[in-house]
Design an enzyme around this catalytic site. Structure first.
Site, short mmCIF file in Angstrom:
data_model
loop_
_atom_site.label_atom_id
_atom_site.label_comp_id
_atom_site.label_asym_id
_atom_site.label_seq_id
_atom_site.Cartn_x
_atom_site.Cartn_y
_atom_site.Cartn_z
N ASP A 240 0.90 -1.22 -0.45
CA ASP A 240 0.39 0.05 0.20
C ASP A 240 0.86 0.94 0.30
O ASP A 240 1.95 1.41 -0.07
CB ASP A 240 -0.78 -0.14 0.84
CG ASP A 240 -1.93 0.67 1.25
OD1 ASP A 240 -2.30 2.10 0.91
OD2 ASP A 240 -3.37 0.10 0.98
N ASP A 263 3.68 3.18 -3.68
CA ASP A 263 2.80 3.76 -4.81
C ASP A 263 3.17 3.16 -6.36
O ASP A 263 3.60 3.10 -6.62
CB ASP A 263 3.09 5.27 -4.78
CG ASP A 263 1.65 5.74 -5.62
OD1 ASP A 263 1.29 5.35 -6.75
OD2 ASP A 263 2.06 7.37 -6.23
N LYS A 297 -17.08 13.20 -10.61
CA LYS A 297 -17.65 14.62 -10.57
C LYS A 297 -18.44 14.27 -12.10
O LYS A 297 -17.92 12.78 -12.96
CB LYS A 297 -16.69 15.34 -11.02
CG LYS A 297 -16.03 15.73 -9.88
CD LYS A 297 -16.86 17.45 -9.75
CE LYS A 297 -16.23 18.26 -8.35
NZ LYS A 297 -16.61 18.01 -8.07
N ALA A 300 -18.81 17.43 -17.21
CA ALA A 300 -18.15 18.87 -18.01
C ALA A 300 -17.91 19.17 -16.15
O ALA A 300 -17.27 20.15 -16.93
CB ALA A 300 -20.01 18.70 -17.24
N TYR A 355 -14.13 6.32 -13.48
CA TYR A 355 -13.43 5.19 -12.56
C TYR A 355 -14.87 4.25 -13.95
O TYR A 355 -14.01 3.30 -13.54
CB TYR A 355 -14.64 5.18 -11.49
CG TYR A 355 -14.66 4.02 -10.67
CD1 TYR A 355 -13.81 4.05 -9.44
CD2 TYR A 355 -15.51 3.72 -10.13
CE1 TYR A 355 -13.37 3.09 -9.19
CE2 TYR A 355 -15.66 2.84 -9.27
CZ TYR A 355 -14.67 2.02 -8.39
OH TYR A 355 -14.67 1.26 -7.82
N THR A 390 -17.56 -1.27 3.52
CA THR A 390 -16.69 -0.98 3.25
C THR A 390 -16.48 0.60 3.72
O THR A 390 -17.51 1.83 3.86
CB THR A 390 -15.82 -0.59 2.13
OG1 THR A 390 -16.03 0.06 0.76
CG2 THR A 390 -15.09 -2.42 1.53
P1 NAD Z 1 -10.43 1.89 -0.82
O1 NAD Z 1 -10.39 3.42 -0.48
O2 NAD Z 1 -10.99 0.79 1.17
O3 NAD Z 1 -9.10 1.17 -0.07
C1 NAD Z 1 -8.39 0.32 -1.03
C2 NAD Z 1 -6.94 1.02 -0.87
O4 NAD Z 1 -5.54 1.09 -1.84
C3 NAD Z 1 -5.96 1.89 0.25
O5 NAD Z 1 -5.84 0.97 1.54
C4 NAD Z 1 -5.87 2.73 -0.57
O6 NAD Z 1 -4.75 3.03 0.12
C5 NAD Z 1 -5.02 1.67 -1.34
N1 NAD Z 1 -4.41 2.65 -2.53
C6 NAD Z 1 -4.76 3.60 -3.39
N2 NAD Z 1 -4.01 3.95 -4.26
C7 NAD Z 1 -2.57 3.81 -4.09
C8 NAD Z 1 -1.58 3.51 -5.10
N3 NAD Z 1 -1.45 4.43 -6.14
N4 NAD Z 1 -0.83 2.33 -4.94
C9 NAD Z 1 -0.71 1.76 -3.49
N5 NAD Z 1 -1.84 1.48 -3.13
C10 NAD Z 1 -3.24 2.69 -3.47
O7 NAD Z 1 -11.31 0.84 -0.54
P2 NAD Z 1 -12.70 -0.03 -1.04
O8 NAD Z 1 -13.15 0.05 -0.85
O9 NAD Z 1 -11.90 -1.54 0.12
O10 NAD Z 1 -11.75 -0.96 -2.33
C11 NAD Z 1 -10.78 -2.25 -2.95
C12 NAD Z 1 -11.46 -2.00 -4.27
O11 NAD Z 1 -12.54 -2.60 -4.88
C13 NAD Z 1 -10.61 -0.76 -5.86
O12 NAD Z 1 -9.98 -1.41 -6.73
C14 NAD Z 1 -12.23 -0.58 -5.41
O13 NAD Z 1 -11.93 0.46 -6.66
C15 NAD Z 1 -12.84 -1.65 -5.47
N6 NAD Z 1 -14.33 -1.99 -5.13
C16 NAD Z 1 -14.91 -1.36 -4.31
C17 NAD Z 1 -16.97 -1.73 -3.74
C18 NAD Z 1 -16.77 -1.08 -2.66
O14 NAD Z 1 -18.06 -0.90 -2.60
N7 NAD Z 1 -16.11 -0.68 -1.92
C19 NAD Z 1 -17.33 -1.38 -5.07
C20 NAD Z 1 -16.82 -2.00 -5.84
C21 NAD Z 1 -15.17 -2.04 -6.33
#
Ligand code: NAD
Length: 449
Positions: A240, A263, A297, A300, A355, A390
């Site tokens: 992370d 990252d 967002k 537009a 997204y 979450t």
């Molecule tokens: P979250 O925001 O709780 O966790 C995401 C994690 O990714 C965080 O710990 C963040 O620090 C890390 N992260 C972000 N950018 C990063 C980078 N550049 N390098 C390394 N780490 C990075 O999100 P979540 O709800 O646990 O979602 C996890 C995945 O599931 C994501 O891909 C999200 O798009 C997808 N998702 C979630 C949901 C939902 O309902 N929560 C639904 C559909 C898809």
């Protein structure tokens, strides 16, 4: 943990009140616990096609009580699952076989029951009539999934001719509590490759001896993936951002893995991952691309920065890392890559053009890359979560959250572990012939396909 409303309607007084005013009654779902049998009751196996024998053997090997004839209701009042081999249906007039099997048996299902229909990939059939009949199965299964109550699910497994031996892995997953929030979905097995599915010796530890890298592992779904893969035997590299260092260290510590602060958009991200995994753990078997962000967002009102950031983290970084891992040839034979997409990438979402584009791109990425990896014994698949409980969904306005949560066939949000279990299934050694596919983990969300 079920949401408060689900807990309430499952209490004595709550159930009565829900009945009285006609409120939805989400059931507490049956979820996997290590040591638990796949199913708590017998399976009725129907239909007659090329999969029947292989399925009967796979179910018996998993210690499941298989009935091939409908038992008297007095002897067996409830079935835990109905499995129907529909590969023998080669024309539309034979679809009545579905009616004949399900019309009476569907009433004999118990709670958290499973329906699995097995078919042939329609495009891999021999005649237009067979293609037509096999394509019908999808509409049938998606409707049954909407009719089931009490936490029941229905799914379709389509198998390429020649890939019959690959049917066991999705079958075991779908019958088990691991697939609690997966319903109304289509799984594709095959084409067959020279790298056969390997049934794990210990069904509770399918990832024993494997090294997994999980991105975005500090919290939410990523932390659940790390915990689930570790529970099932993997050594996990939890990755992370440095800013999430404390949470990351906690998760890594809990799962007995290592923490890697990177990252994923950095130029040297792939190199850092490779160096860490090979030096500390001797290689990489499983890669889970879970890290992702939203910056919502409408088109537009969206600035270019939001657009670029979301596309880069959610899609381009995954492509770059996969390209580098494959070019460096560091993935072990039988390696598995699993990406996290989203329902938004399938149905679209207002304010999420960036997204949704990134998450639809993930589906394209796995579809394109899968076939190119087949002869190396590597697979790449994706899961597309719907509404998952979450921090991200906690932060939604109450009304939006409540609608999102209830708008699926199971009338509740999924748990991070539901996404994690599906990823664990794709990462398993027996999922060798599932490649390039995307499966939704959404309780059959009523939006989108
Ligand atoms: P979250 O925001 O709780 O966790 C995401 C994690 O990714 C965080 O710990 C963040 O620090 C890390 N992260 C972000 N950018 C990063 C980078 N550049 N390098 C390394 N780490 C990075 O999100 P979540 O709800 O646990 O979602 C996890 C995945 O599931 C994501 O891909 C999200 O798009 C997808 N998702 C979630 C949901 C939902 O309902 N929560 C639904 C559909 C898809």
């Amino acid at each position: 943990m079920a949401d408060r409303y689900t807990q309430f309607v499952n209490s004595q007084i709550g159930e009565k009140l829900a009945d009285l005013v006609g409120l939805p009654k989400p059931s507490t779902l049956r979820r996997h616990e290590p040591g638990q049998p796949l199913l708590e009751g017998p399976v009725l196996l129907g239909g007659d096609g090329r999969l029947r024998e292989v399925v009967n053997k796979a179910l018996s090997a998993a210690d499941i009580d298989v009935h091939t004839e409908l038992a008297d209701a007095e002897d067996t009042p409830r079935y835990a699952a109905l499995v129907f081999d529909a590969t023998g249906l080669t024309s539309s007039d034979q679809l009545v076989g579905l009616y004949d099997f399900f019309h009476t048996t569907i009433r004999r299902l118990g709670g958290s029951a499973r329906v699995v229909v097995l078919g042939t990939v329609p495009t891999a059939t021999d005649t237009p009539a067979e293609h037509t009949a096999q394509r019908s199965l999808e509409g049938f299964v998606r409707s049954i999934a909407k009719e089931l109550r009490a936490g029941g699910t229905a799914n379709l497994v389509e198998v390429h001719p020649g890939a019959e031996a690959g049917v066991g892995s999705p079958l075991r997953f779908l019958l088990s509590g691991r697939s609690a929030f997966v319903s109304g979905q289509r799984f594709t097995v095959g084409p067959r490759t020279e790298h056969p599915p390997v049934v794990p010796e210990d069904i509770d530890r399918p990832h024993a001896g494997k090294v997994a890298v999980v991105t975005g592992a500090a919290r939410g779904i990523g932390a659940a993936i790390a915990r689930t893969l570790a529970r099932d035997g993997a050594t996990v590299v939890c990755l992370d951002l440095p800013s999430a260092g404390d949470d990351l260290a906690r998760v890594a510590n809990d799962v007995g893995g290592t923490a890697l602060q990177v990252d994923i958009t950095a130029d040297d991200a792939a190199r850092t991952i490779i160096d860490h995994a090979t030096e500390r753990h001797g290689g990489i078997d499983i890669v889970v691309h879970n890290a992702g962000v939203t910056r919502d967002k409408t088109m537009a009102g969206m600035d270019e920065k939001r657009w670029n950031m979301v596309l880069d983290i959610n899609l381009s970084a995954i492509e770059r890392i996969n390209d580098a891992l494959l070019a460096a040839d560091v993935l072990e034979p039988g390696a598995r890559i699993v990406c996290v997409s989203s329902m938004s990438g399938i149905a679209g979402n207002r304010g999420q053009s960036n997204y949704a584009a990134s998450k639809a791109g993930v589906i394209g990425h796995v579809a394109a890359l899968g076939p190119t990896l087949a002869d190396r014994g590597i697979t790449i698949n994706a899961v597309a979560p719907g509404f998952i409980e979450t921090k991200m969904t906690d932060a939604m306005p109450v009304a939006t959250r409540e609608v999102g949560r209830r708008l699926n066939s199971l009338s509740q949000g999924g748990q991070p572990v539901d996404v994690a279990e599906t990823i664990g299934f794709f990462a398993g050694p027996d999922a060798a012939w599932l490649n390039g596919t995307t499966v939704r983990v959404c309780g059959q969300n009523l939006l989108g396909a």
